[in-house]
Design a protein around this motif. Structure first.
Motif, PDB file in Angstrom:
ATOM      1  N   ASN A   1      32.700  41.375  46.232  1.00 20.84           N
ATOM      2  CA  ASN A   1      32.099  42.774  46.411  1.00 20.84           C
ATOM      3  C   ASN A   1      33.628  43.243  46.388  1.00 20.84           C
ATOM      4  O   ASN A   1      34.477  43.229  47.294  1.00 20.84           O
ATOM      5  N   PRO A   2      33.798  44.411  45.788  1.00 20.45           N
ATOM      6  CA  PRO A   2      34.939  45.048  45.850  1.00 20.45           C
ATOM      7  C   PRO A   2      35.234  45.875  46.778  1.00 20.45           C
ATOM      8  O   PRO A   2      36.502  45.659  47.324  1.00 20.45           O
ATOM      9  N   LYS A   3      34.396  46.262  47.667  1.00 20.87           N
ATOM     10  CA  LYS A   3      34.652  47.161  48.901  1.00 20.87           C
ATOM     11  C   LYS A   3      35.120  46.232  49.908  1.00 20.87           C
ATOM     12  O   LYS A   3      36.084  46.364  50.810  1.00 20.87           O
ATOM     13  N   PHE A   4      34.190  44.935  50.006  1.00 18.34           N
ATOM     14  CA  PHE A   4      34.554  43.928  50.907  1.00 18.34           C
ATOM     15  C   PHE A   4      36.042  43.342  50.637  1.00 18.34           C
ATOM     16  O   PHE A   4      37.030  43.043  51.468  1.00 18.34           O
ATOM     17  N   PHE A   5      36.396  43.011  49.465  1.00 19.08           N
ATOM     18  CA  PHE A   5      37.857  42.471  49.071  1.00 19.08           C
ATOM     19  C   PHE A   5      38.869  43.359  49.525  1.00 19.08           C
ATOM     20  O   PHE A   5      40.018  43.117  49.870  1.00 19.08           O
ATOM     21  N   LEU A   6      38.893  44.681  49.117  1.00 18.73           N
ATOM     22  CA  LEU A   6      39.838  45.723  49.710  1.00 18.73           C
ATOM     23  C   LEU A   6      39.991  45.978  50.824  1.00 18.73           C
ATOM     24  O   LEU A   6      40.925  46.514  51.345  1.00 18.73           O
ATOM     25  N   SER A   7      38.750  45.812  51.816  1.00 19.05           N
ATOM     26  CA  SER A   7      38.971  45.769  53.112  1.00 19.05           C
ATOM     27  C   SER A   7      39.785  44.855  53.921  1.00 19.05           C
ATOM     28  O   SER A   7      39.809  45.164  55.238  1.00 19.05           O
ATOM     29  N   MET A   8      40.072  43.692  53.127  1.00 23.79           N
ATOM     30  CA  MET A   8      40.699  42.574  53.698  1.00 23.79           C
ATOM     31  C   MET A   8      42.351  42.926  53.523  1.00 23.79           C
ATOM     32  O   MET A   8      42.837  43.331  52.515  1.00 23.79           O
ATOM     33  N   ASN A   9      43.044  42.204  54.397  1.00 17.73           N
ATOM     34  CA  ASN A   9      44.470  42.090  54.062  1.00 17.73           C
ATOM     35  C   ASN A   9      44.844  41.082  53.196  1.00 17.73           C
ATOM     36  O   ASN A   9      43.991  40.179  52.915  1.00 17.73           O
ATOM     37  N   GLU A  10      46.205  40.870  52.669  1.00 19.10           N
ATOM     38  CA  GLU A  10      46.364  39.817  51.759  1.00 19.10           C
ATOM     39  C   GLU A  10      46.290  38.221  52.166  1.00 19.10           C
ATOM     40  O   GLU A  10      45.820  37.514  51.566  1.00 19.10           O
TER      41      GLU A  10
ATOM     42  N   GLU B   1      44.149  37.544  54.259  1.00 23.43           N
ATOM     43  CA  GLU B   1      42.588  37.235  54.161  1.00 23.43           C
ATOM     44  C   GLU B   1      41.942  36.853  52.895  1.00 23.43           C
ATOM     45  O   GLU B   1      40.952  36.335  52.612  1.00 23.43           O
ATOM     46  N   ARG B   2      42.614  37.888  51.969  1.00 28.03           N
ATOM     47  CA  ARG B   2      42.089  37.699  50.346  1.00 28.03           C
ATOM     48  C   ARG B   2      42.366  36.215  50.075  1.00 28.03           C
ATOM     49  O   ARG B   2      41.624  35.927  49.278  1.00 28.03           O
ATOM     50  N   VAL B   3      43.496  35.682  50.382  1.00 28.15           N
ATOM     51  CA  VAL B   3      43.937  34.330  49.915  1.00 28.15           C
ATOM     52  C   VAL B   3      42.833  33.645  50.630  1.00 28.15           C
ATOM     53  O   VAL B   3      42.645  32.530  49.891  1.00 28.15           O
ATOM     54  N   PHE B   4      42.634  33.756  51.815  1.00 27.34           N
ATOM     55  CA  PHE B   4      41.562  32.789  52.321  1.00 27.34           C
ATOM     56  C   PHE B   4      40.393  32.820  51.760  1.00 27.34           C
ATOM     57  O   PHE B   4      39.898  31.576  51.413  1.00 27.34           O
ATOM     58  N   VAL B   5      40.063  33.841  51.519  1.00 25.98           N
ATOM     59  CA  VAL B   5      38.756  34.108  50.500  1.00 25.98           C
ATOM     60  C   VAL B   5      38.592  33.211  49.153  1.00 25.98           C
ATOM     61  O   VAL B   5      37.605  32.462  48.921  1.00 25.98           O
ATOM     62  N   LEU B   6      39.880  33.431  48.417  1.00 28.39           N
ATOM     63  CA  LEU B   6      40.179  32.553  47.347  1.00 28.39           C
ATOM     64  C   LEU B   6      39.789  31.213  47.394  1.00 28.39           C
ATOM     65  O   LEU B   6      39.172  30.630  46.743  1.00 28.39           O
ATOM     66  N   VAL B   7      40.740  30.897  48.456  1.00 26.64           N
ATOM     67  CA  VAL B   7      40.693  29.257  48.681  1.00 26.64           C
ATOM     68  C   VAL B   7      39.394  28.767  49.404  1.00 26.64           C
ATOM     69  O   VAL B   7      39.004  27.721  48.674  1.00 26.64           O
TER      70      VAL B   7
ATOM     71  N   LYS C   1      44.588  44.654  40.908  1.00 23.83           N
ATOM     72  CA  LYS C   1      45.850  44.261  41.438  1.00 23.83           C
ATOM     73  C   LYS C   1      45.830  43.733  42.824  1.00 23.83           C
ATOM     74  O   LYS C   1      46.498  42.705  42.879  1.00 23.83           O
ATOM     75  N   ALA C   2      44.725  44.089  43.464  1.00 27.25           N
ATOM     76  CA  ALA C   2      44.552  43.182  44.755  1.00 27.25           C
ATOM     77  C   ALA C   2      44.149  41.675  44.514  1.00 27.25           C
ATOM     78  O   ALA C   2      44.880  40.869  45.252  1.00 27.25           O
ATOM     79  N   LEU C   3      43.507  41.465  43.789  1.00 25.56           N
ATOM     80  CA  LEU C   3      43.029  40.061  43.248  1.00 25.56           C
ATOM     81  C   LEU C   3      44.287  39.429  42.580  1.00 25.56           C
ATOM     82  O   LEU C   3      44.667  38.297  42.908  1.00 25.56           O
ATOM     83  N   ASP C   4      44.899  40.105  41.892  1.00 22.13           N
ATOM     84  CA  ASP C   4      46.292  39.512  41.301  1.00 22.13           C
ATOM     85  C   ASP C   4      47.529  39.077  42.162  1.00 22.13           C
ATOM     86  O   ASP C   4      47.937  38.200  42.149  1.00 22.13           O
TER      87      ASP C   4
ATOM     88  N   ALA D   1      46.800  38.454  45.270  1.00 21.16           N
ATOM     89  CA  ALA D   1      46.261  37.180  46.192  1.00 21.16           C
ATOM     90  C   ALA D   1      46.482  35.962  45.497  1.00 21.16           C
ATOM     91  O   ALA D   1      46.778  34.891  46.007  1.00 21.16           O
ATOM     92  N   LYS D   2      46.342  36.110  43.997  1.00 22.50           N
ATOM     93  CA  LYS D   2      46.594  34.915  43.222  1.00 22.50           C
ATOM     94  C   LYS D   2      48.238  34.496  43.429  1.00 22.50           C
ATOM     95  O   LYS D   2      48.305  33.419  43.494  1.00 22.50           O
ATOM     96  N   ILE D   3      48.855  35.469  43.254  1.00 20.18           N
ATOM     97  CA  ILE D   3      50.330  35.199  43.325  1.00 20.18           C
ATOM     98  C   ILE D   3      50.652  34.579  44.610  1.00 20.18           C
ATOM     99  O   ILE D   3      51.596  33.646  44.658  1.00 20.18           O
ATOM    100  N   ALA D   4      50.156  35.342  45.695  1.00 18.63           N
ATOM    101  CA  ALA D   4      50.371  34.581  47.210  1.00 18.63           C
ATOM    102  C   ALA D   4      49.984  33.190  47.266  1.00 18.63           C
ATOM    103  O   ALA D   4      50.568  32.565  47.916  1.00 18.63           O
ATOM    104  N   LEU D   5      48.633  32.959  46.539  1.00 23.80           N
ATOM    105  CA  LEU D   5      48.004  31.591  46.682  1.00 23.80           C
ATOM    106  C   LEU D   5      49.130  30.590  45.990  1.00 23.80           C
ATOM    107  O   LEU D   5      49.473  29.688  46.449  1.00 23.80           O
TER     108      LEU D   5
END
Length: 158
Positions: A103-112, A114-120, A57-60, A62-66
């Motif tokens: 890393n799932p723990k790393f990814f979930l530790s960030m806000n939306e 930051e997650r988009v930033f990591v994707l990009v 859900k967090a990845l989804d 982030a993708k939508i936000a991107l």
């Protein structure tokens, strides 16, 4: 890779983690499902016990936000062309040019944001051909330099 593809296919079939947990091999309605689909279903049930749906859900999100960003067509295209895999053996995130591992723990530790930033960020490694251009260079130094350049570009973009 298989986990992600399987979960996507099951979503299209309307099968969720909840419905998988409620069905069993001994349920009459379950036995009505064709044998191949039952095998896929049982495999997915085993996998979802290992996969935390919060990660997906967090990845989804982030993708939508991107996709929602005004000038993100290029980044979205690159990002969506890659496979997205959860991997607890890495500390943060990485790419090999065909997939992005998180890393799932790393990814979930960030806000939306930051997650988009990591994707990009990871998509930019692919877009700038960092994996191909590495050649015989020192991987650690090359990656640090590439990270520095990408982070400057993304911070400048806002």
């Amino acid at each position: 890779m298989f986990n992600s593809i399987l979960m996507i296919e099951l979503r299209f079939l309307g099968i969720t983690k909840w419905s998988m947990e409620k069905s069993t091999e001994h349920d009459d309605s379950f036995l009505q499902i064709p044998k191949r689909l039952r095998a896929l279903f049982l495999c997915a049930l085993a996998l979802t016990k290992e996969i935390n749906m919060d990660h997906i859900k967090a990845l989804d999100k982030a993708k939508i936000a991107l996709m929602s960003k005004a000038d993100s067509a290029f980044f979205t295209t690159v990002c969506f062309s890659l496979k997205h895999i959860w991997d607890e053996t890495i500390p943060t995130a990485c790419t090999n040019g065909t997939e992005i591992r998180y890393n799932p723990k790393f990814f979930l530790s960030m806000n939306e944001h930051e997650r988009v930033f990591v994707l990009v960020h990871e998509a930019m490694h692919v877009a700038l051909l960092h994996i191909t251009r590495l050649q015989g260079r020192n991987h650690q130094k090359w990656n640090m330099a590439a990270d520095y350049v990408i982070n400057l570009m993304l911070v400048d973009r806002g």
